[in-house]
Enzyme design. Sequence first.
Site: not given
Lengths: 227, 228
Positions: B48-50, B90
């Site tokens: 998840s890019e967060n 990330s």
Amino acid sequence: MINKVVGDLAAAMAGIGAGASIMISGFGNAGMPKTLVRALGGMDLTGLTLIVNAIRRIDECGTSLFSERRVDHVVTTAFRGPGAAPASYEDQWKRGEMTLDIVPQGTFAERIRAGGAGIPAFYTPTAVGTPLVEGREQRDFNGQTCVLEEALTADFALLRAEKADRYGNLHFRGTQANFGSAMAAAAETTIVEVAEFCETSLRPDEAHLPGIYVQRVLQAPRWEATP
Amino acid sequence: MSTPLSRNQMAWRAAQDLADGAYVNLGLGMPVLAANYAPAEREIFYHSENGILGVGPVAPSGRGDPELVDAGSQMVTLRDGACIFDSAASFAMIRGGHLDVTILGAFQVAANGDLANWDALSSAKGPLIGGAMDLAMGAKAVHVIMRHNDRDGAARLVTECSYPLTAPGVVDRVFTDLAVLDIDQGRLLVREIIPGLGHDELAAVTAAPLTFAPDCRALIAPDLDNGN
């Protein structure tokens, strides 16, 4: 003796003036400094620049930043409000009262990281071939075209963390860190709201962000999820 | 008589291509549904890019942590072996080419692999990019799930995108409700097609020339929608 803890919101927000540039951390609810964002909306300021991942999450903090037209420039990856009708900030942008720098999220994060790390600019392949980079400086590396991106810095950064000690060392819970770690380093003054102030210093291996990047710590309530 | 795949069936089909041990980023909308349908015996880490590697299912109602969310801002759980990091790390992971696959939604894909999935054309609303440009450029493979045609019947597989690009020449494979296609040396190569749909019928709803693989198979997904 070092003590970065401040006693109230006024002390936390002191020195933020008209025209200031302000980075605000947070992804969804996580790491969103709602107490500080609300306080910022209540200050009689204009001409602010906001550097935020998604503008709707700032609006959802319950702030008068947009209704009072305190913001005239936004650097963001997501400038869309919820629903079909335009949000107040979308209207202000359409009317030309607010300017916008729309940035891919990875470039946004790296520009901020670079700002805190003393790197004035860098090349990245992201967004090459899209309308975002028309007219911008590009250069080929190893057969791949890249675009020059400049670092982002700011006067202030607003963060939320789970715990802090008097040195400003921070401990994040869940996905609270998101943009905060980079923003803290990229801003002149970093202000953090924390759920828990630790009288005993954080253990060195539980300090996720070194206190050197933090100037003020304010204890504030935990927040429930945004519906 | 041919029946197009449902949203869940398209996601199911995309999930069958996720390999054991893969690191995968799923975009919002149909792509995140794929996590429900990956074969259980395969160990897959969802990014998840967060700042999560190893996202688990959405947290049960009332049990979530508002400080632990995924890229769709939903409260989630973590799988065994998960870890958390900040956004700059990330996207270094993404841009550095460490993710095996990203599955994204799209408005249009061109025969040369151009991807258009951010909407800058809306008149009343502001632009939204998020992490799609970085993912499209950085992941080792870019897979797209989208309906073959838009609401007005216009083809989404085109010779040249009319929407603004997210990234040029990046798409490897497209899963639609009618077919599975590879982007193969600047052409659309049909690998699978739903039973009962003729090659000429698929070509008629596609705005770029099609090539059919010699071993083109039937695209069959299980009934995931209780017959609806």
